[in-house]
Design a protein around this motif. Structure first.
Motif, PDB file in Angstrom:
ATOM      1  N   ALA A   1       4.820   9.281  -3.093  1.00 44.63           N
ATOM      2  CA  ALA A   1       4.869  10.382  -4.055  1.00 44.63           C
ATOM      3  C   ALA A   1       6.140  11.197  -3.884  1.00 44.63           C
ATOM      4  O   ALA A   1       6.769  11.616  -4.867  1.00 44.63           O
ATOM      5  N   LEU A   2       6.537  11.429  -2.634  1.00 43.21           N
ATOM      6  CA  LEU A   2       7.762  12.187  -2.375  1.00 43.21           C
ATOM      7  C   LEU A   2       8.990  11.438  -2.872  1.00 43.21           C
ATOM      8  O   LEU A   2       9.890  12.029  -3.488  1.00 43.21           O
ATOM      9  N   GLU A   3       9.045  10.123  -2.636  1.00 44.89           N
ATOM     10  CA  GLU A   3      10.177   9.339  -3.112  1.00 44.89           C
ATOM     11  C   GLU A   3      10.229   9.316  -4.639  1.00 44.89           C
ATOM     12  O   GLU A   3      11.311   9.343  -5.231  1.00 44.89           O
ATOM     13  N   ALA A   4       9.061   9.265  -5.285  1.00 43.82           N
ATOM     14  CA  ALA A   4       9.026   9.299  -6.749  1.00 43.82           C
ATOM     15  C   ALA A   4       9.556  10.632  -7.266  1.00 43.82           C
ATOM     16  O   ALA A   4      10.305  10.682  -8.247  1.00 43.82           O
ATOM     17  N   LEU A   5       9.177  11.725  -6.604  1.00 44.81           N
ATOM     18  CA  LEU A   5       9.653  13.047  -7.017  1.00 44.81           C
ATOM     19  C   LEU A   5      11.165  13.158  -6.824  1.00 44.81           C
ATOM     20  O   LEU A   5      11.875  13.698  -7.682  1.00 44.81           O
ATOM     21  N   LYS A   6      11.659  12.646  -5.709  1.00 44.70           N
ATOM     22  CA  LYS A   6      13.112  12.662  -5.470  1.00 44.70           C
ATOM     23  C   LYS A   6      13.848  11.878  -6.549  1.00 44.70           C
ATOM     24  O   LYS A   6      14.887  12.306  -7.052  1.00 44.70           O
TER      25      LYS A   6
ATOM     26  N   LEU B   1       0.300   6.441  -7.751  1.00 42.73           N
ATOM     27  CA  LEU B   1       0.795   6.718  -6.403  1.00 42.73           C
ATOM     28  C   LEU B   1      -0.378   6.888  -5.436  1.00 42.73           C
ATOM     29  O   LEU B   1      -1.356   7.563  -5.745  1.00 42.73           O
ATOM     30  N   ARG B   2      -0.237   6.297  -4.243  1.00 39.59           N
ATOM     31  CA  ARG B   2      -1.359   6.274  -3.305  1.00 39.59           C
ATOM     32  C   ARG B   2      -1.057   6.945  -1.975  1.00 39.59           C
ATOM     33  O   ARG B   2      -1.989   7.254  -1.222  1.00 39.59           O
ATOM     34  N   THR B   3       0.216   7.121  -1.635  1.00 36.80           N
ATOM     35  CA  THR B   3       0.549   7.701  -0.338  1.00 36.80           C
ATOM     36  C   THR B   3       1.500   8.881  -0.517  1.00 36.80           C
ATOM     37  O   THR B   3       2.285   8.924  -1.470  1.00 36.80           O
TER      38      THR B   3
ATOM     39  N   ILE C   1      14.378   8.639 -15.042  1.00 39.58           N
ATOM     40  CA  ILE C   1      13.119   9.062 -15.644  1.00 39.58           C
ATOM     41  C   ILE C   1      12.005   8.254 -14.990  1.00 39.58           C
ATOM     42  O   ILE C   1      12.000   7.022 -15.043  1.00 39.58           O
ATOM     43  N   VAL C   2      11.077   8.948 -14.353  1.00 42.79           N
ATOM     44  CA  VAL C   2       9.989   8.316 -13.615  1.00 42.79           C
ATOM     45  C   VAL C   2       8.689   8.532 -14.374  1.00 42.79           C
ATOM     46  O   VAL C   2       8.329   9.670 -14.698  1.00 42.79           O
ATOM     47  N   ILE C   3       7.991   7.444 -14.666  1.00 45.78           N
ATOM     48  CA  ILE C   3       6.684   7.489 -15.318  1.00 45.78           C
ATOM     49  C   ILE C   3       5.650   7.012 -14.313  1.00 45.78           C
ATOM     50  O   ILE C   3       5.797   5.940 -13.726  1.00 45.78           O
ATOM     51  N   THR C   4       4.616   7.803 -14.088  1.00 44.40           N
ATOM     52  CA  THR C   4       3.555   7.380 -13.185  1.00 44.40           C
ATOM     53  C   THR C   4       2.217   7.883 -13.710  1.00 44.40           C
ATOM     54  O   THR C   4       2.168   8.801 -14.540  1.00 44.40           O
TER      55      THR C   4
ATOM     56  N   GLY D   1       0.805  -1.221   0.000  1.00 48.74           N
ATOM     57  CA  GLY D   1       0.000   0.000   0.000  1.00 48.74           C
ATOM     58  C   GLY D   1       0.830   1.260   0.000  1.00 48.74           C
ATOM     59  O   GLY D   1       0.400   2.306  -0.474  1.00 48.74           O
ATOM     60  N   ASP D   2       2.039   1.203   0.555  1.00 50.67           N
ATOM     61  CA  ASP D   2       2.948   2.350   0.556  1.00 50.67           C
ATOM     62  C   ASP D   2       4.240   1.919  -0.130  1.00 50.67           C
ATOM     63  O   ASP D   2       4.975   1.081   0.380  1.00 50.67           O
ATOM     64  N   TRP D   3       4.498   2.505  -1.283  1.00 50.25           N
ATOM     65  CA  TRP D   3       5.625   2.062  -2.095  1.00 50.25           C
ATOM     66  C   TRP D   3       6.910   2.838  -1.842  1.00 50.25           C
ATOM     67  O   TRP D   3       7.876   2.706  -2.600  1.00 50.25           O
ATOM     68  N   SER D   4       6.961   3.644  -0.787  1.00 45.31           N
ATOM     69  CA  SER D   4       8.146   4.461  -0.550  1.00 45.31           C
ATOM     70  C   SER D   4       9.389   3.598  -0.346  1.00 45.31           C
ATOM     71  O   SER D   4      10.463   3.877  -0.905  1.00 45.31           O
ATOM     72  N   THR D   5       9.267   2.518   0.432  1.00 39.84           N
ATOM     73  CA  THR D   5      10.406   1.626   0.664  1.00 39.84           C
ATOM     74  C   THR D   5      10.807   0.915  -0.621  1.00 39.84           C
ATOM     75  O   THR D   5      12.001   0.756  -0.911  1.00 39.84           O
ATOM     76  N   ALA D   6       9.828   0.481  -1.404  1.00 41.87           N
ATOM     77  CA  ALA D   6      10.132  -0.197  -2.666  1.00 41.87           C
ATOM     78  C   ALA D   6      10.851   0.732  -3.638  1.00 41.87           C
ATOM     79  O   ALA D   6      11.774   0.308  -4.340  1.00 41.87           O
ATOM     80  N   ILE D   7      10.437   1.995  -3.683  1.00 40.76           N
ATOM     81  CA  ILE D   7      11.102   2.954  -4.573  1.00 40.76           C
ATOM     82  C   ILE D   7      12.550   3.146  -4.151  1.00 40.76           C
ATOM     83  O   ILE D   7      13.466   3.157  -4.991  1.00 40.76           O
ATOM     84  N   GLN D   8      12.797   3.285  -2.846  1.00 34.78           N
ATOM     85  CA  GLN D   8      14.164   3.428  -2.356  1.00 34.78           C
ATOM     86  C   GLN D   8      15.010   2.213  -2.726  1.00 34.78           C
ATOM     87  O   GLN D   8      16.167   2.357  -3.137  1.00 34.78           O
TER      88      GLN D   8
END
Length: 334
Positions: free
Chosen positions: A214-219, A208-210, A226-229, A186-193
């Motif tokens: 979203a912040l990790e994707a922007l970073k 993006l759901r959390t 290149i990030v596609i969402t 449900g929260d992909w911040s750890t997966a993105i890192q």
């Protein structure tokens, strides 16, 4: 009467989109054929020759602790959803996922739009937002763009999805490779890192759901990727507004002003997708020069999102691209 032996067949020989099974071993197995554009296809009893294959599938499903996810059985990838019914019945519907060999040009995108968005692969880093209402092709477009970047330019691409909609993992062209990661947290911040430590050139993130994700994707979009969402939005200003609002909700985001500044600097482009009878009808926001990109960044930073959809006196390129109907299409039956 003599018993007859039914020769068992693999499910790969059955033309179906969905199977409905009961994991408590009661009730018949039903299958649903393919019905383009609708979920109302009739259900049919599964033929006897596929009984053994379904038994193997049910055994694998019982071992899965999650109520939803994807599973690979006998060479077929499925997306499954379990649900408890009346009298402790346990139902599971599994959807067959396909290996898609399609390329971006197979989506019938207008040539000018193709040229514009394929050039985005040459950027060093940045964010691509693909917006649209439900069922308007934003996920299909996003994944095919992601795939095309790897085939055309090479490099490693990683997708984060829940669940995986269709299969892309493996070699892409001569120089690219795709890794698909399914994350049910449900929260992909750890997966993105974690993905970033694998140094991908391209990152596809399902909607993006959390705020933290979203912040990790922007970073990530500001640090050489290149990030596609995708986002559920019907216009450019709504897409930017949703992204800014979600991201600024993270405790360490720096607030709305900081987030908007970073969005303005990182944004490569926005695509708003709407399906038509002749292919996707795309509205694209794209700055082709440094001056145009600076104008777009300023509007986003200052919160003038509605101005993104108006050409006004600004020099950035916002164009509405839709393929024309083929000659004589008006006389053809749909």
């Amino acid at each position: 009467m003599s018993d007859h032996h039914v020769i068992q067949k693999p499910l790969s020989e059955l033309d179906f989109s969905d199977l409905q099974v009961r994991l408590d071993n009661r009730g018949m197995v039903l299958f649903q054929g393919r019905a383009k554009g609708t979920t109302q296809a009739p259900l049919h009893p599964l033929p006897e020759e596929f009984a053994e294959a379904v038994t193997n599938l049910k055994e694998e499903l019982r071992m899965r602790p999650l109520a939803a996810g994807s599973i690979l059985v006998d060479g077929i990838q499925y997306r499954y959803q379990k649900m408890t019914g009346q009298n402790d019945s346990v139902f599971c519907v599994v959807r067959r996922l396909e290996n898609r060999e399609m390329r971006l040009h197979d989506l019938q995108i207008a040539p000018d739009a193709m040229s514009t968005i394929l050039n985005w692969a040459n950027m060093q880093s940045g964010l691509i937002l693909i917006a649209g209402a439900t069922g308007q092709g934003k996920t299909t477009l996003g994944k095919h763009l992601f795939k095309e970047f790897m085939i055309t330019n090479g490099g490693r691409g990683i997708s984060i999805e829940d669940p995986i909609e269709y299969l892309m993992q493996g070699k892409m062209g001569d120089r690219g490779f795709c890794i698909q990661h399914e994350d049910n947290s449900g929260d992909w911040s750890t997966a993105i890192q974690a993905c970033l430590r694998m140094r991908p050139s391209y990152l596809y993130i399902g909607e993006l759901r959390t705020p933290r994700a979203a912040l990790e994707a922007l970073k990530a979009s500001a640090t050489g990727h290149i990030v596609i969402t995708t986002t559920h939005a019907g216009s450019m200003d709504e897409a930017i507004g949703r992204m800014a609002q979600l991201t600024s909700g993270a405790p360490d985001s720096g607030g709305m002003d900081y987030v908007r500044g970073e969005l303005g600097k990182s944004l490569i482009g926005i695509i708003v997708s709407k399906l038509s009878n002749y292919g996707p009808d795309l509205t694209i926001l794209h700055g082709s020069t440094e001056a145009e990109r600076a104008d777009i960044a300023r509007l986003i930073e200052e919160g003038h999102d509605q101005a993104l959809a108006k050409s006004g006196n600004l020099s950035w390129s916002k164009h509405h691209i839709a393929p024309r109907p083929p000659r004589g299409a008006g006389n053809q039956r749909a």
